[in-house]
Design a protein around this motif. Structure first.
Motif, PDB file in Angstrom:
ATOM      1  N   PHE A 490       0.861  -1.184   0.000  1.00  0.00           N
ATOM      2  CA  PHE A 490       0.000   0.000   0.000  1.00  0.00           C
ATOM      3  C   PHE A 490       0.895   1.232   0.000  1.00  0.00           C
ATOM      4  N   LYS A 492       0.268   4.189   1.131  1.00  0.00           N
ATOM      5  CA  LYS A 492       0.167   5.052   2.309  1.00  0.00           C
ATOM      6  C   LYS A 492       1.064   4.603   3.457  1.00  0.00           C
ATOM      7  N   CYS A 497       0.487  -5.898   0.678  1.00  0.00           N
ATOM      8  CA  CYS A 497      -0.930  -6.173   0.388  1.00  0.00           C
ATOM      9  C   CYS A 497      -1.104  -7.219  -0.703  1.00  0.00           C
ATOM     10  N   LYS A 669     -10.237   6.407 -10.519  1.00  0.00           N
ATOM     11  CA  LYS A 669     -11.121   6.523  -9.348  1.00  0.00           C
ATOM     12  C   LYS A 669     -12.568   6.775  -9.782  1.00  0.00           C
ATOM     13  N   ARG A 674      -9.290   0.473  -8.753  1.00  0.00           N
ATOM     14  CA  ARG A 674      -8.154   0.731  -7.878  1.00  0.00           C
ATOM     15  C   ARG A 674      -6.903   0.855  -8.748  1.00  0.00           C
ATOM     16  N   THR A 675      -5.860   1.482  -8.227  1.00  0.00           N
ATOM     17  CA  THR A 675      -4.663   1.742  -9.031  1.00  0.00           C
ATOM     18  C   THR A 675      -3.414   1.178  -8.380  1.00  0.00           C
ATOM     19  N   ASN A 690       1.755   8.453  -3.890  1.00  0.00           N
ATOM     20  CA  ASN A 690       0.891   8.430  -2.692  1.00  0.00           C
ATOM     21  C   ASN A 690       0.104   9.737  -2.578  1.00  0.00           C
ATOM     22  N   GLY A 693      -2.978   9.881  -4.777  1.00  0.00           N
ATOM     23  CA  GLY A 693      -4.021   8.893  -4.535  1.00  0.00           C
ATOM     24  C   GLY A 693      -3.809   7.535  -5.155  1.00  0.00           C
ATOM     25  N   CYS A 694      -2.612   7.260  -5.693  1.00  0.00           N
ATOM     26  CA  CYS A 694      -2.324   5.906  -6.193  1.00  0.00           C
ATOM     27  C   CYS A 694      -2.240   4.976  -4.984  1.00  0.00           C
ATOM     28  N   GLU A 695      -2.974   3.894  -5.011  1.00  0.00           N
ATOM     29  CA  GLU A 695      -3.152   3.076  -3.807  1.00  0.00           C
ATOM     30  C   GLU A 695      -2.026   2.085  -3.553  1.00  0.00           C
ATOM     31  N   ARG A 696      -1.422   1.522  -4.611  1.00  0.00           N
ATOM     32  CA  ARG A 696      -0.452   0.440  -4.407  1.00  0.00           C
ATOM     33  C   ARG A 696       0.805   0.704  -5.234  1.00  0.00           C
TER      34      ARG A 696
END
Length: 727
Positions: A490, A492, A497, A669, A674-675, A690, A693-696
């Motif tokens: 992730f 963040k 994950c 989004k 999901r990205t 991050n 908003g890129c999640e992974r």
């Protein structure tokens, strides 16, 4: 008027007045020779039986009448049967020789011996009683006998000449088949007429002797001839009509004979003639139809339907034959593989009809620059050429320029791979594959170079490709294929994950094989599914072990190529393997590369729907790798969008990179995707991703691909912390 012309045209075709192609004529010639093979065997066997019958019936009678010479007996009772028997044997041997693909010396000698015996027998014509004791009242019988001897003599002479010519490689279809069969048929007819006529004229005082009336002999020979003379129906009608009419009027000249040739006999005689004509006409029509169908099939097998160039398999056969028969020196000739650049764009913008016209024009350009050479359209927009190795680069430059001018706006061109002829590699298909390999190397260079020739370095790579293709089954069975795992975290909190399973080939002979070698090699040969299913099996087996130990399982994504879906039922295979190990569907993600979705493919879309229906999530891999199309996102339901590392190239220096990446993330989004960004190598990249908003994240900043054991060790020692969001 047109209908009348059409009717006359059909009648003309039915009667054989229309000219046939060379192929059809040769087909009918060979069919006639096959008929000759069968008929001559029947004649020879029939005469053997008649010789035996005559011996059994008349030999004792001959001796009882004071006969002193067995040779005289042969010419009194069996001479014609011996002549026919030897003629049948010679015809059988010759037909066999004519139809054989090789010039057999043994067959030639057999024909010469048989026909030589026939010529010797013909020289004893003076022994025949009607000749030795000539009676003017029997001049017709004598004439028929002389005609038969002369025809048989001529037959054997022609057979000897034709056999020698064929042995020397001079194969004249009309002479070999038409002349030989015509004389053979003539001999049969004369024999039948002579026997039947002799029996009719042997009736004395108006009393029919049942042992004599053998018109059936003439009719039987006429059947043989009707089955042999089938080049053209009008020829069959003319020959049979003339013969039947001649025999009828010949019999009418003798009152004693015609008295027993009753009205009913006449009706049967005419009916038989009509039936025989129809049979021979029917045989011709059937052969003609079969010949034309075979010609069409051969045309499809030898010519490319679109361009009229050589069909590829036929091209290979011709090249192999040329190499085998001619003393071609090393490097004297070259194999060339042509690819048309920008052809897909031309097809899309101009339409398929214009695209087909374009390919025809390219074919003509190749013919112009390689006259009298072998040229083929291998497939789609690929062409193969086998030509003399003279001014090749200059010709390719000229061809490229002319292809450019076919559409000045799109400016298509050519890229060419070459492979020089050598005596080591003489199979055209394999040689052309090496030329194609040179082209694929050139294509990967992304430069303005038009031509690249196969060299030693490519040879080593090509051998490795061949090794991969021929050893994939062994690699799977013996465990040379391994699953390496690249962690996904992730953005963040950098917690684990998931992982992506990547194929690695650790070979006992070559060690680590580069994925850049074995993956494309297997995809090109339609064998990548074996590799991908092997990885699926390994991943599920490892997951089962984690579940059995009660440990936290990390979701794994697996790649499947488009080629997999066209070879096997991938959705069923995924269900089969996951069911075998009882793996919950949420722990397995299926990755499909964006390039696999470039062209509309109903089967692939249906397969992806089935995967979704079975509970697996689907990820779009390599988005932005050069094929990006928003239609892909519109037409398919993906769960995760993976940004290709190409998006991150020039991250620090190119001002457009960051806004473009942010735009893609925002768009994903908005459509509930999901990205994941792959190829992340620096902290700067990770922090920026991050922030937008890129999640992974996935890449060398997190970890390179590692073994299953290394992954477990990393989790155990805290290098990789599994996110609680997975629980």
């Amino acid at each position: 008027m047109d209908k009348t012309k059409n009717v006359f045209s059909k009648i003309a075709e039915f009667l054989g007045f229309k000219r046939n192609s060379k192929y059809v004529n040769e087909y009918i010639h060979k069919a006639n020779m096959r008929s000759g093979l069968f008929m001559s065997a029947v004649v020879a066997l029939l005469e053997v039986w008649l010789v035996f019958r005559q011996h059994h019936k008349y030999l004792n009678v001959y001796w009882a009448r004071g006969g002193s010479s067995y040779f005289d007996f042969l010419f009194t009772y069996t001479s014609l049967f011996w002549l026919q028997m030897v003629m049948g044997i010679s015809m059988f041997l010759y037909c066999l020789y004519y139809l054989s693909k090789k010039n057999s010396k043994g067959l030639l000698i057999s024909i010469l011996v048989s026909s030589g015996v026939g010529i010797v027998l013909c020289s004893f014509i003076w022994k025949e009683s009607v000749i030795a004791k000539y009676d003017p009242a029997n001049y017709i019988d004598s004439s028929l006998l002389i005609g038969l001897y002369c025809a048989i003599f001529l037959f054997h002479v022609l057979v000897i000449i034709a056999s020698i010519l064929k042995y020397r490689g001079k194969h004249f279809e009309w002479f070999h088949s038409v002349a030989i069969i015509t004389i053979f048929a003539t001999c049969l007819l004369i024999f039948g007429v002579r026997v039947s006529y002799g029996d009719f004229t042997s009736m004395k005082k108006g009393v029919a002797n049942p042992d004599y009336k053998q018109i059936i002999c003439f009719l039987m020979m006429a059947i043989y001839v009707g089955c042999l003379l089938v080049w053209r129906p009008y020829i069959s009608i003319a020959i049979l009509g003339a013969v039947f009419l001649s025999v009828y009027f010949l019999l009418r000249t003798f009152d004693d004979s015609i008295r027993y040739f009753s009205e009913g006999d006449r009706v049967n005689y005419i009916t038989f003639f009509i039936s025989l004509v129809m049979i021979s006409t029917s045989i011709f029509s059937q052969r003609n139809l079969e010949a034309k169908k075979d010609e069409e099939l051969e045309l499809l097998a030898t010519k490319d339907k679109l361009t009229g160039l050589l069909a590829y398999e036929y091209f290979n056969n011709l090249v192999n034959k040329k190499v085998e028969e001619e003393n071609i020196q090393k490097d004297e000739y070259i194999y060339l593989f042509f690819d048309i650049t920008s052809f897909k764009i031309l097809n899309e913008q101009r339409g398929f009809e214009k695209g087909n016209e374009f390919l025809k024009e390219v074919g003509q350009i190749l013919i112009k620059h390689f006259p009298d050479e072998y040229i083929s359209r291998q497939s789609d927009d690929h062409f193969a050429v086998f030509a003399k190795n003279e001014d090749i680069e200059e010709k390719i430059n000229q061809i490229n320029e002319e292809v450019n001018h076919l559409d000045p706006d799109i400016r298509p061109g050519v890229k060419v791979g070459g492979y020089l002829f050598n005596r080591v590699e003489v199979d055209s298909h394999n040689a052309m594959e090496k030329a194609r390999y040179a082209f694929s190397t050139l294509k990967g260079m992304n430069g303005s170079q038009l031509y690249l020739r196969y060299d030693k370095e490519m040879s080593n790579k090509y051998k490795m490709v061949q090794y991969v293709v021929s050893h994939i089954d062994e690699a799977v069975q013996k465990g040379w294929i391994h699953a390496y795992y690249q962690p996904v975290v992730f953005a963040k909190d950098r917690k684990l994950c998931g992982v992506e399973a990547l194929a690695r080939w650790i070979d006992p002979k070559y060690g680590f094989l580069s994925p850049g070698i074995f993956v494309p090699s297997l995809e090109d040969s339609q064998l990548a599914y074996k590799l991908d299913l092997a990885i699926l099996e390994i991943v599920c087996k490892n997951m089962r072990r984690v579940l059995d130990n009660g440990e936290v399982i990390v979701p794994t994504s697996i790649n499947f190529s488009r080629a997999d879906f066209s070879v096997v039922d991938i959705p069923s295979e995924i269900v089969r393997v996951t069911s075998k190990y009882n793996i919950p569907t949420q722990y397995l993600h299926i990755e499909i590369t964006e390039s696999a979705l470039l062209e509309e493919h109903v089967d692939l879309k249906e397969a992806m729907n089935r995967i979704k229906y079975n509970g697996f999530s689907i990820w779009l891999d390599d988005f932005g790798s050069g094929y990006s199309s928003f239609n892909t996102l519109k037409d398919y339901a993906f769960d995760v969008l993976k940004l290709d590392l190409e998006f991150l190239k020039g991250f620090s220096t190119n001002k457009k990179s960051k806004p473009l990446i942010k735009a893609v993330i925002d768009m994903a989004k908005q459509i509930d995707m999901r990205t994941l960004a792959e190829g992340v190598e620096t902290e700067e990249q990770a922090e920026f991703l991050n922030s937008i908003g890129c999640e992974r994240l996935q890449g060398y900043l997190i970890s390179k691909p590692i073994t299953y054991e290394e992954l477990n060790d990393g989790i155990a020692n805290g290098k990789f912390v599994i996110s609680k969001e997975l629980e």
